[in-house]
Design a protein around this motif. Structure first.
Motif, PDB file in Angstrom:
ATOM      1  N   LEU A 121       0.827  -1.210   0.000  1.00  0.00           N
ATOM      2  CA  LEU A 121       0.000   0.000   0.000  1.00  0.00           C
ATOM      3  C   LEU A 121       0.863   1.263   0.000  1.00  0.00           C
ATOM      4  O   LEU A 121       0.565   2.218  -0.733  1.00  0.00           O
ATOM      5  CB  LEU A 121      -0.936  -0.003   1.208  1.00  0.00           C
ATOM      6  N   PHE A 122       1.921   1.282   0.785  1.00  0.00           N
ATOM      7  CA  PHE A 122       2.792   2.459   0.825  1.00  0.00           C
ATOM      8  C   PHE A 122       3.499   2.662  -0.511  1.00  0.00           C
ATOM      9  O   PHE A 122       3.655   3.791  -0.972  1.00  0.00           O
ATOM     10  CB  PHE A 122       3.814   2.356   1.959  1.00  0.00           C
ATOM     11  N   HIS A 123       3.900   1.576  -1.140  1.00  0.00           N
ATOM     12  CA  HIS A 123       4.547   1.701  -2.446  1.00  0.00           C
ATOM     13  C   HIS A 123       3.542   2.055  -3.541  1.00  0.00           C
ATOM     14  O   HIS A 123       3.901   2.730  -4.517  1.00  0.00           O
ATOM     15  CB  HIS A 123       5.338   0.444  -2.774  1.00  0.00           C
ATOM     16  N   PHE A 124       2.307   1.623  -3.402  1.00  0.00           N
ATOM     17  CA  PHE A 124       1.275   2.081  -4.342  1.00  0.00           C
ATOM     18  C   PHE A 124       1.099   3.592  -4.237  1.00  0.00           C
ATOM     19  O   PHE A 124       0.858   4.267  -5.240  1.00  0.00           O
ATOM     20  CB  PHE A 124      -0.055   1.375  -4.090  1.00  0.00           C
ATOM     21  N   ALA A 125       1.200   4.133  -3.032  1.00  0.00           N
ATOM     22  CA  ALA A 125       1.134   5.588  -2.870  1.00  0.00           C
ATOM     23  C   ALA A 125       2.285   6.245  -3.623  1.00  0.00           C
ATOM     24  O   ALA A 125       2.099   7.275  -4.285  1.00  0.00           O
ATOM     25  CB  ALA A 125       1.174   5.964  -1.384  1.00  0.00           C
ATOM     26  N   TRP A 126       3.484   5.646  -3.538  1.00  0.00           N
ATOM     27  CA  TRP A 126       4.621   6.170  -4.299  1.00  0.00           C
ATOM     28  C   TRP A 126       4.342   6.116  -5.797  1.00  0.00           C
ATOM     29  O   TRP A 126       4.570   7.082  -6.521  1.00  0.00           O
ATOM     30  CB  TRP A 126       5.899   5.372  -3.991  1.00  0.00           C
ATOM     31  N   GLY A 127       3.845   4.976  -6.280  1.00  0.00           N
ATOM     32  CA  GLY A 127       3.608   4.805  -7.710  1.00  0.00           C
ATOM     33  C   GLY A 127       2.565   5.758  -8.253  1.00  0.00           C
ATOM     34  O   GLY A 127       2.748   6.361  -9.318  1.00  0.00           O
ATOM     35  N   ALA A 128       1.469   5.906  -7.533  1.00  0.00           N
ATOM     36  CA  ALA A 128       0.426   6.829  -7.973  1.00  0.00           C
ATOM     37  C   ALA A 128       0.940   8.262  -7.984  1.00  0.00           C
ATOM     38  O   ALA A 128       0.724   9.014  -8.940  1.00  0.00           O
ATOM     39  CB  ALA A 128      -0.810   6.702  -7.079  1.00  0.00           C
ATOM     40  N   ALA A 129       1.650   8.641  -6.927  1.00  0.00           N
ATOM     41  CA  ALA A 129       2.187  10.005  -6.854  1.00  0.00           C
ATOM     42  C   ALA A 129       3.221  10.240  -7.941  1.00  0.00           C
ATOM     43  O   ALA A 129       3.256  11.316  -8.552  1.00  0.00           O
ATOM     44  CB  ALA A 129       2.792  10.248  -5.474  1.00  0.00           C
TER      45      ALA A 129
END
Length: 141
Positions: A121-129
């Motif tokens: 989930l934290f890396h998905f936040a990175w990817g989306a951003a």
């Protein structure tokens, strides 16, 4: 005219900003007790020595994002590509960083059973951003 060097720098900067979003998301989840409620021991102190490596690593992973948007005809679905690329740093963290560097067991399971879910989930936040910021910084060209 293609300006690949400018897009490469844009991807690095967007990845760096994505690293900031990742760091803020990770810190907020720990600060507000979401990770503790799930039994995961991920509560970092928000400090510059903790933040700087996350920013640099975010920028370096932004360079890995670059090939997905390097060609003019592939410059669509920026966020989706960021989400797919975010699986690479998540796998790096789960399969190398936690077990080998931090000695937290395979997938970081010594931090808690839901650690892999939070890492994703934290890396998905990175990817989306990273996808959003790359698109915003690159503009319509």
């Amino acid at each position: 005219m293609e300006r690949k060097g400018a897009l490469l720098a844009t991807c690095f900067c967007a990845g760096l900003l994505g690293g900031l979003v990742y760091s803020l998301t990770l810190w907020a989840a720990g600060f507000y007790g979401f990770t503790a409620a799930a039994g995961v021991l991920m509560t970092p102190d928000f400090s510059l020595p903790w933040l700087y490596p996350n920013l640099i690593w975010g920028g370096l992973w932004g360079l890995v994002y670059f090939p997905t948007v390097a060609s003019y005809r592939h410059r669509k679905h920026w966020i989706r590509k960021g989400l797919w690329i975010s699986l690479l740093p998540a796998l790096f963290a789960l399969l190398y960083l936690y077990p080998q560097v931090q000695r937290q067991g395979l997938l970081g399971l010594e931090l808690g059973n839901f650690t892999p879910l939070f890492v994703l989930l934290f890396h998905f936040a990175w990817g989306a951003a990273t996808g959003i910021f790359t698109r915003m910084l690159w503009g319509k060209r």
